[in-house]
Scaffold this motif. Structure first.
Motif, mmCIF file in Angstrom:
data_model
loop_
_atom_site.group_PDB
_atom_site.id
_atom_site.type_symbol
_atom_site.label_atom_id
_atom_site.label_comp_id
_atom_site.label_asym_id
_atom_site.label_seq_id
_atom_site.Cartn_x
_atom_site.Cartn_y
_atom_site.Cartn_z
ATOM 1 N N LEU A 385 -104.864 -25.897 66.940
ATOM 2 C CA LEU A 385 -105.711 -26.876 65.963
ATOM 3 C C LEU A 385 -106.238 -25.865 65.035
ATOM 4 C CD1 LEU A 385 -107.340 -29.253 65.367
ATOM 5 C CD2 LEU A 385 -108.906 -28.214 66.801
ATOM 6 N N GLU A 386 -106.146 -26.418 63.630
ATOM 7 C CA GLU A 386 -106.542 -25.680 62.516
ATOM 8 C C GLU A 386 -107.606 -26.620 61.855
ATOM 9 O OE1 GLU A 386 -104.025 -23.731 59.380
ATOM 10 O OE2 GLU A 386 -104.457 -25.877 58.559
ATOM 11 N N VAL A 387 -108.800 -26.280 61.663
ATOM 12 C CA VAL A 387 -110.102 -27.042 60.957
ATOM 13 C C VAL A 387 -109.980 -26.810 59.597
ATOM 14 C CG1 VAL A 387 -112.636 -27.401 60.980
ATOM 15 C CG2 VAL A 387 -111.254 -27.079 63.255
ATOM 16 N N GLU A 388 -110.199 -27.713 58.723
ATOM 17 C CA GLU A 388 -109.971 -27.730 57.370
ATOM 18 C C GLU A 388 -111.547 -28.087 56.920
ATOM 19 O OE1 GLU A 388 -107.094 -29.731 55.117
ATOM 20 O OE2 GLU A 388 -105.529 -28.995 56.359
ATOM 21 N N ILE A 389 -112.029 -27.021 56.108
ATOM 22 C CA ILE A 389 -113.557 -27.159 55.562
ATOM 23 C C ILE A 389 -113.468 -27.076 54.082
ATOM 24 C CG2 ILE A 389 -115.874 -26.141 55.977
ATOM 25 C CD1 ILE A 389 -114.944 -25.289 58.665
ATOM 26 N N THR A 390 -114.351 -27.865 53.238
ATOM 27 C CA THR A 390 -114.440 -27.645 52.009
ATOM 28 C C THR A 390 -115.421 -26.800 51.697
ATOM 29 O OG1 THR A 390 -115.874 -29.470 51.617
ATOM 30 C CG2 THR A 390 -113.644 -30.036 51.747
ATOM 31 N N ILE A 415 -109.119 -21.547 60.931
ATOM 32 C CA ILE A 415 -110.162 -22.266 59.802
ATOM 33 C C ILE A 415 -109.212 -22.109 58.482
ATOM 34 C CG2 ILE A 415 -112.217 -22.247 58.861
ATOM 35 C CD1 ILE A 415 -113.418 -21.103 61.526
ATOM 36 N N ALA A 416 -109.209 -23.149 57.747
ATOM 37 C CA ALA A 416 -108.683 -23.241 56.259
ATOM 38 C C ALA A 416 -109.729 -23.604 55.525
ATOM 39 C CB ALA A 416 -107.115 -24.355 56.233
ATOM 40 N N LEU A 417 -109.636 -23.088 54.224
ATOM 41 C CA LEU A 417 -110.678 -23.374 53.133
ATOM 42 C C LEU A 417 -109.917 -24.477 52.368
ATOM 43 C CD1 LEU A 417 -113.354 -22.934 51.832
ATOM 44 C CD2 LEU A 417 -112.498 -21.046 50.545
#
Length: 523
Positions: A385-390, A415-417
């Motif tokens: 799982l990769e969570v994308e956060i702005t 975690i991806a920005l």
């Protein structure tokens, strides 16, 4: 009063009767005095005179006590009236700004002048305009100077509004919402007053050595006196204010009927959204993520899609915004994540699931536990799982964001920005937090060839990723020329219509099979 007592003869008769009663009472008193003298004379040897004296003193003391008691009761009533007046003031005023509050406004509606109050009703019958003012960016001020500093700002804003000449009545309705009742304004003066409100509110305020400022959204409308309650005009002013807020800070709007229709449509859509979440009608669609170095599929980004019963597609920004505003985002997030995790189990082990987290959720201290609960129930390994956060999500509450990111990393979740370069202080976010990937926003990819500055920015972003040893994903890749440019600069992952649009789970499975077959044939 009977007619008899209104005539001259009647009044003379009443006077004669009153005089007769007075003379009779005087006679009774004189007779009583003679009786007391006779009593004391006849029974003096038995102490009758002392008894009468004692009775007289007792009567005098009783009279004095009664007078004092009446005075005490009067004082107690005055104190009670003062306490009641103080309690009433406290109930109808804001303790911080000392302005009247919403309850006072409602009482003003109920106690609107009647037709007998000619002087006051004349004022009310002039044009009455209701202005609704909401502060923009007030939370950032609280984060910068603390709640005490925020209180200082609110007090100063209230003072500035009251200082405006046309602000006849000013109320504080909520944390950062004010209502102004103004009289006798023409349409031109209403618009001018709205501009003055924004100018007054947005001037910088110095607090603890910081020059802080907030924006203001203003809506207004006139009250139809005698036709509707004053609160109806206040409601329309609120609608106009929210319309102004949707356009960005420091805007003002006068109410238009279309705004009411917009609110009604939004309310209907909210009802439909609740039913859709309950019925799991909102589904995750999957857009492929391609490893640009090998051409292999390395993941899918889950994107929420809602197709109504009428077959019309409701745009994600619309229903996600409603879900955030009305507290439905957590239920929607957990349901979509559960569906996506279940679908991801059917993919090859090296294919990642990328999932977006909204800014509102980054204020939820239980976010990590919610995600881990869904992963545990679906049996999908956290490493997939990769969570994308702005970037904007990180500035809402940086302290909580730091804790959540640490917890996600500790659980093995990547975690991806997201939307890198479009938010606040991008480099500051990279320095403060640890990310596994940065995603370059599609706006840069779409315009780099026609804008030399944009091209240099894209080159700098990709170079920054390499220097920090962080993988980079380019969004919005739609043309082969863009792909060649990204390959030349060493971009790691591509996403866009050139590789595939967002598709339902069944089509994602077919896409995986076709992609593998295509790579095998070219090997």
């Amino acid at each position: 009063m009977p007619v008899f007592f209104q005539s001259r003869a009647g009044r003379q008769c009443v006077s004669i009767v009153g005089l007769g009663i007075t003379l009779w009472l005087l006679g009774v008193l004189l007779q009583l005095d003679d009786s007391l003298v006779f009593f004391m004379t006849g029974f003096g040897e038995y102490g009758a005179d002392k008894l009468v004296l004692a009775l007289g003193i007792a009567g005098a003391m009783s009279f004095i006590y009664s007078v004092l008691r009446i005075a005490d009761l009067r004082k107690e009533m005055d104190l009670r009236d003062a306490a009641q007046a103080k309690a009433d003031w406290t109930a109808t005023h804001d303790h911080l700004t000392k302005l009247p509050n919403r309850y006072a406004f409602e009482r003003k509606i109920l106690s609107r002048p009647t037709r007998s109050d000619e002087a006051e009703i004349e004022e009310w019958e002039r044009n009455v305009t209701i202005f609704s003012v909401d502060l923009d960016g007030f939370k950032k001020v609280n984060d910068l100077v603390g709640h005490k500093g925020g209180d200082i700002l609110l007090i100063d804003v209230a003072r500035r509004i009251c200082a405006l000449g046309d602000a006849d009545c000013v109320y504080r309705f909520g944390g950062d919402e004010f209502i102004i009742v103004a009289f006798a304004l023409t349409a031109q003066r209403e618009e001018r007053f709205a501009r003055l409100l924004i100018q007054a509110v947005t001037r910088p305020i110095h607090i603890d050595g910081f020059a802080v400022e907030v924006g203001a959204s203003v809506g207004y409308d006139r009250w139809a006196e005698g036709v509707e309650p004053l609160e109806d005009a206040a409601h329309r002013a609120d609608l106009a204010m929210y319309e102004a807020k949707s356009r960005g800070p420091n805007h003002y709007f006068v109410f238009e009927p279309a705004m009411q229709d917009k609110v009604a449509e939004r309310a209907a859509l909210e009802t439909r959204l609740r039913a859709a979440i309950a019925n799991k009608a909102i589904k995750p669609f999957y857009q492929p993520l391609i490893d640009l170095k090998t051409g292999q599929l390395c993941g899918f980004e889950a994107l929420a899609r809602w197709i109504g019963e009428d077959g019309v597609n409701i745009p994600p920004p619309v229903f996600i915004d409603i879900a955030e505003e009305n507290g439905m985002i957590t239920a929607l997030f957990e349901d979509l994540l559960a569906q996506a995790c279940s679908d991801a189990l059917t993919w090859p082990d090296h294919v990642m699931l990328s999932f977006n987290v909204s800014p509102v959720q980054m204020e939820d201290r239980l976010l990590t536990s919610r995600i881990l609960k869904v992963l545990s129930a679906s049996r999908l390994p956290p490493q997939r799982l990769e969570v994308e956060i702005t970037e904007n999500a990180l500035i809402q509450d940086p302290a909580i964001a730091a804790v959540i990111l640490d917890e996600l990393h500790a659980a093995g979740i990547q975690i991806a920005l997201d939307d890198f370069g479009t938010g606040y202080s991008s480099l500051a976010q990279l320095a403060r937090y640890r990310f596994d990937k940065i995603k370059i926003d599609k706006s840069f990819i779409a315009t780099y060839r026609g804008d030399e500055r944009q091209e240099k920015i894209v080159r700098a972003m990709l170079g920054l990723g390499r220097s920090l040893n962080i993988k980079t994903t380019a969004e919005g890749v739609e043309e082969h020329g863009q792909l060649a440019f990204l390959l030349q600069l060493g971009c790691d992952i591509g996403q866009g219509y050139l590789f595939g649009k967002a598709m339902p789970a069944a089509e994602a499975g077919i896409f995986i099979s076709d992609r593998n077959a295509s790579l095998a044939s070219t090997a």
